[in-house]
Design a protein around this motif. Structure first.
Motif, PDB file in Angstrom:
ATOM      1  N   LEU A   1      -2.404 -13.348  -1.420  1.00  0.00           N
ATOM      2  CA  LEU A   1      -2.213 -11.921  -1.171  1.00  0.00           C
ATOM      3  C   LEU A   1      -3.526 -11.208  -0.870  1.00  0.00           C
ATOM      4  CD1 LEU A   1       0.429 -10.904  -3.853  1.00  0.00           C
ATOM      5  CD2 LEU A   1       0.664 -10.653  -1.384  1.00  0.00           C
ATOM      6  N   THR A   2      -4.558 -11.456  -1.675  1.00  0.00           N
ATOM      7  CA  THR A   2      -5.809 -10.714  -1.490  1.00  0.00           C
ATOM      8  C   THR A   2      -6.502 -11.092  -0.178  1.00  0.00           C
ATOM      9  OG1 THR A   2      -6.896 -12.328  -2.954  1.00  0.00           O
ATOM     10  CG2 THR A   2      -6.214 -10.227  -3.919  1.00  0.00           C
ATOM     11  N   ASP A   3      -6.426 -12.363   0.216  1.00  0.00           N
ATOM     12  CA  ASP A   3      -6.978 -12.742   1.525  1.00  0.00           C
ATOM     13  C   ASP A   3      -6.234 -12.021   2.648  1.00  0.00           C
ATOM     14  OD1 ASP A   3      -8.781 -14.418   0.323  1.00  0.00           O
ATOM     15  OD2 ASP A   3      -7.700 -16.268   0.783  1.00  0.00           O
ATOM     16  N   TRP A   4      -4.940 -11.916   2.515  1.00  0.00           N
ATOM     17  CA  TRP A   4      -4.106 -11.236   3.513  1.00  0.00           C
ATOM     18  C   TRP A   4      -4.427  -9.748   3.557  1.00  0.00           C
ATOM     19  CZ3 TRP A   4       1.991 -11.309   3.185  1.00  0.00           C
ATOM     20  CH2 TRP A   4       2.527 -10.955   4.430  1.00  0.00           C
ATOM     21  N   ILE A   5      -4.593  -9.161   2.379  1.00  0.00           N
ATOM     22  CA  ILE A   5      -4.896  -7.725   2.295  1.00  0.00           C
ATOM     23  C   ILE A   5      -6.237  -7.427   2.959  1.00  0.00           C
ATOM     24  CG2 ILE A   5      -5.500  -5.874   0.676  1.00  0.00           C
ATOM     25  CD1 ILE A   5      -3.379  -7.278  -1.240  1.00  0.00           C
ATOM     26  N   ARG A   6      -7.243  -8.271   2.687  1.00  0.00           N
ATOM     27  CA  ARG A   6      -8.548  -8.064   3.319  1.00  0.00           C
ATOM     28  C   ARG A   6      -8.445  -8.205   4.837  1.00  0.00           C
ATOM     29  NH1 ARG A   6     -10.581 -10.692  -1.389  1.00  0.00           N
ATOM     30  NH2 ARG A   6     -10.298 -12.726  -0.405  1.00  0.00           N
TER      31      ARG A   6
ATOM     32  N   GLU B   1      -6.072  -3.260   4.417  1.00  0.00           N
ATOM     33  CA  GLU B   1      -5.335  -2.261   3.657  1.00  0.00           C
ATOM     34  C   GLU B   1      -6.145  -1.848   2.428  1.00  0.00           C
ATOM     35  OE1 GLU B   1      -2.834  -0.552   4.353  1.00  0.00           O
ATOM     36  OE2 GLU B   1      -1.832  -1.602   5.983  1.00  0.00           O
ATOM     37  N   THR B   2      -5.754  -0.757   1.794  1.00  0.00           N
ATOM     38  CA  THR B   2      -6.543  -0.154   0.730  1.00  0.00           C
ATOM     39  C   THR B   2      -6.301  -0.858  -0.597  1.00  0.00           C
ATOM     40  OG1 THR B   2      -6.338   1.974   1.862  1.00  0.00           O
ATOM     41  CG2 THR B   2      -7.133   2.009  -0.412  1.00  0.00           C
TER      42      THR B   2
ATOM     43  N   ALA C   1       0.818  -1.214   0.000  1.00  0.00           N
ATOM     44  CA  ALA C   1       0.000   0.000   0.000  1.00  0.00           C
ATOM     45  C   ALA C   1       0.851   1.262   0.000  1.00  0.00           C
ATOM     46  CB  ALA C   1      -0.933   0.004   1.208  1.00  0.00           C
ATOM     47  N   ARG C   2       2.110   1.157   0.403  1.00  0.00           N
ATOM     48  CA  ARG C   2       2.928   2.358   0.604  1.00  0.00           C
ATOM     49  C   ARG C   2       4.155   2.427  -0.302  1.00  0.00           C
ATOM     50  NH1 ARG C   2       0.176   0.639   4.649  1.00  0.00           N
ATOM     51  NH2 ARG C   2      -0.806   2.091   6.128  1.00  0.00           N
ATOM     52  N   ARG C   3       4.409   1.433  -1.079  1.00  0.00           N
ATOM     53  CA  ARG C   3       5.600   1.441  -1.912  1.00  0.00           C
ATOM     54  C   ARG C   3       5.373   2.307  -3.148  1.00  0.00           C
ATOM     55  NH1 ARG C   3       7.835  -3.512  -2.749  1.00  0.00           N
ATOM     56  NH2 ARG C   3       8.828  -2.835  -4.661  1.00  0.00           N
ATOM     57  N   SER C   4       6.462   2.834  -3.707  1.00  0.00           N
ATOM     58  CA  SER C   4       6.353   3.710  -4.879  1.00  0.00           C
ATOM     59  C   SER C   4       6.383   2.917  -6.183  1.00  0.00           C
ATOM     60  CB  SER C   4       7.490   4.736  -4.872  1.00  0.00           C
ATOM     61  OG  SER C   4       8.756   4.088  -4.853  1.00  0.00           O
TER      62      SER C   4
ATOM     63  N   PRO D   1      -7.698  -0.374  -3.704  1.00  0.00           N
ATOM     64  CA  PRO D   1      -7.487   0.455  -4.899  1.00  0.00           C
ATOM     65  C   PRO D   1      -6.047   0.928  -5.065  1.00  0.00           C
ATOM     66  CG  PRO D   1      -9.529   1.082  -3.840  1.00  0.00           C
ATOM     67  CD  PRO D   1      -8.833   0.129  -2.899  1.00  0.00           C
ATOM     68  N   ALA D   2      -5.358   1.186  -3.959  1.00  0.00           N
ATOM     69  CA  ALA D   2      -3.952   1.596  -4.053  1.00  0.00           C
ATOM     70  C   ALA D   2      -3.063   0.404  -4.358  1.00  0.00           C
ATOM     71  CB  ALA D   2      -3.514   2.253  -2.750  1.00  0.00           C
ATOM     72  N   ILE D   3      -3.371  -0.748  -3.756  1.00  0.00           N
ATOM     73  CA  ILE D   3      -2.518  -1.922  -3.928  1.00  0.00           C
ATOM     74  C   ILE D   3      -2.649  -2.518  -5.322  1.00  0.00           C
ATOM     75  CG2 ILE D   3      -2.189  -4.311  -3.145  1.00  0.00           C
ATOM     76  CD1 ILE D   3      -2.789  -3.379  -0.317  1.00  0.00           C
ATOM     77  N   ARG D   4      -3.826  -2.535  -5.902  1.00  0.00           N
ATOM     78  CA  ARG D   4      -4.030  -3.201  -7.202  1.00  0.00           C
ATOM     79  C   ARG D   4      -3.143  -2.603  -8.288  1.00  0.00           C
ATOM     80  NH1 ARG D   4      -7.673  -0.595 -10.813  1.00  0.00           N
ATOM     81  NH2 ARG D   4      -8.234  -2.581 -11.770  1.00  0.00           N
ATOM     82  N   ARG D   5      -2.752  -1.348  -8.136  1.00  0.00           N
ATOM     83  CA  ARG D   5      -1.859  -0.714  -9.106  1.00  0.00           C
ATOM     84  C   ARG D   5      -0.399  -1.094  -8.880  1.00  0.00           C
ATOM     85  NH1 ARG D   5      -5.058   3.703  -7.554  1.00  0.00           N
ATOM     86  NH2 ARG D   5      -3.282   4.652  -6.463  1.00  0.00           N
ATOM     87  N   LYS D   6      -0.110  -1.748  -7.754  1.00  0.00           N
ATOM     88  CA  LYS D   6       1.269  -2.111  -7.421  1.00  0.00           C
ATOM     89  C   LYS D   6       1.594  -3.569  -7.742  1.00  0.00           C
ATOM     90  CE  LYS D   6       1.486   1.934  -5.316  1.00  0.00           C
ATOM     91  NZ  LYS D   6       1.508   1.996  -3.851  1.00  0.00           N
ATOM     92  N   LEU D   7       0.611  -4.329  -8.211  1.00  0.00           N
ATOM     93  CA  LEU D   7       0.804  -5.752  -8.479  1.00  0.00           C
ATOM     94  C   LEU D   7       0.928  -6.015  -9.972  1.00  0.00           C
ATOM     95  CD1 LEU D   7      -1.791  -7.391  -6.047  1.00  0.00           C
ATOM     96  CD2 LEU D   7       0.694  -7.317  -5.770  1.00  0.00           C
ATOM     97  N   ARG D   8       1.930  -6.815 -10.330  1.00  0.00           N
ATOM     98  CA  ARG D   8       2.084  -7.264 -11.712  1.00  0.00           C
ATOM     99  C   ARG D   8       2.388  -8.758 -11.719  1.00  0.00           C
ATOM    100  NH1 ARG D   8       3.913  -3.448 -16.480  1.00  0.00           N
ATOM    101  NH2 ARG D   8       2.716  -1.601 -15.893  1.00  0.00           N
TER     102      ARG D   8
END
Length: 295
Positions: free
Chosen positions: A147-152, A156-157, A122-125, A159-166
């Protein structure tokens, strides 16, 4: 428990006489590996690379040598296999049995060792790009679900995290056609990420099969039943020593002038070269090789 021992080939002080008597490795796959590695770098979005399992250890070693002292991208291994027995759900449908709570906790610990937690995501650039050979995408599905089970659970947010995953899947090369089977189209979760977050890079079948099925690895396969087992020490049998010689040669080639220039050329052929971070990376590779800087 610690993951299986693997030598640090960037600083190989502990190898001693292990390579004595080994044959010079024939890196018959080298050109294809360099091209594929360049594409993986270009399609990572400038993110840190996490290699899942053992199949692409050779790419990890090549890039570890080439990127040593260059750029900001971090390379990590997540040496987990998610292969496990199935269970019948209906008369016609089977699914892999779920991970136990202890196994999920251990997988999360190893993700954290690779710098991947809900908090850091959630906080990485820069993004995190998971890389693996892919057939049907089952391993990536397990990583994503974990990951998604852990995030829920951590609230954590998303919408911010989904842009950080590839997720970059290395597939068997196939003819380009609308009818060609694409793993990402057959996994529902891929629609939850931006379009450029789930990508593929291809290898010819002989090289893909070598890395995925035939190559002797430096560590044992680490399926869920082994995640909580005591870590083993380094192997010293002849096949492992020969595999070690191959891995050492790949690191050395990556650090060489020829290796860095070849990787820079492979990256330079990608459309994403227009992105400033990728142009900077090519410049740094050429500079480290003693070659001409990119304009």
């Amino acid at each position: 428990m610690p993951e299986p021992f693997r030598w640090d080939l960037i600083r190989p002080d502990e190898l001693g006489s292990l390579l004595d008597g080994t044959e010079p490795p024939g890196l018959w796959f080298l050109d294809e590996l360099v091209t594929c590695a360049g594409k993986v770098l270009a399609r990572s979005g400038g993110g840190d690379l996490v290699f899942v399992g053992r199949s692409l250890d050779s790419m990890f070693d090549l890039l570890g040598g080439a990127l040593h002292g260059i750029g900001e991208q971090r390379l990590d291994r997540l040496p987990l296999s998610f292969s496990r027995a199935g269970r019948r759900v209906t008369r016609r449908r089977w699914e892999r049995r779920p991970l136990t709570a202890a196994q999920r906790d251990e997988a999360r610990r190893m993700l954290a060792d690779a710098g991947v937690t809900p908090y850091t995501l959630a906080r990485r650039s820069r993004p995190v790009a998971f890389v693996d050979v892919v057939s049907d995408g089952g391993t990536f599905t397990d990583v994503y679900t974990l990951l998604t089970d852990w995030i829920r659970g951590e609230r954590e947010t998303w919408p911010a995290i989904r842009r950080k995953l590839r997720f970059v899947g290395v597939t068997v090369r196939a003819p380009t056609s609308p009818k060609t089977w694409r793993w990402a189209r057959h996994q529902r979760w891929t629609a939850e990420l931006p379009a450029r977050s789930v990508l593929s890079v291809s290898l010819g079948r002989p090289v893909w099969s070598y890395f995925g099925n035939e190559q002797t690895k430096l560590t044992r396969s680490l399926g869920p039943d082994w995640w909580l087992a005591e870590a083993d020490g380094p192997g010293r049998e002849d096949l492992t020593r020969q595999a070690l010689a191959e891995a050492v040669a790949l690191v050395a080639y990556g650090r060489s002038r020829a290796g860095r220039q070849a990787l820079a050329r492979a990256v330079g052929r990608e459309p994403d070269l227009a992105q400033p971070w990728l142009r900077t990376l090519v410049t740094e590779l050429n500079a480290a090789a003693g070659g001409r800087r990119s304009s």
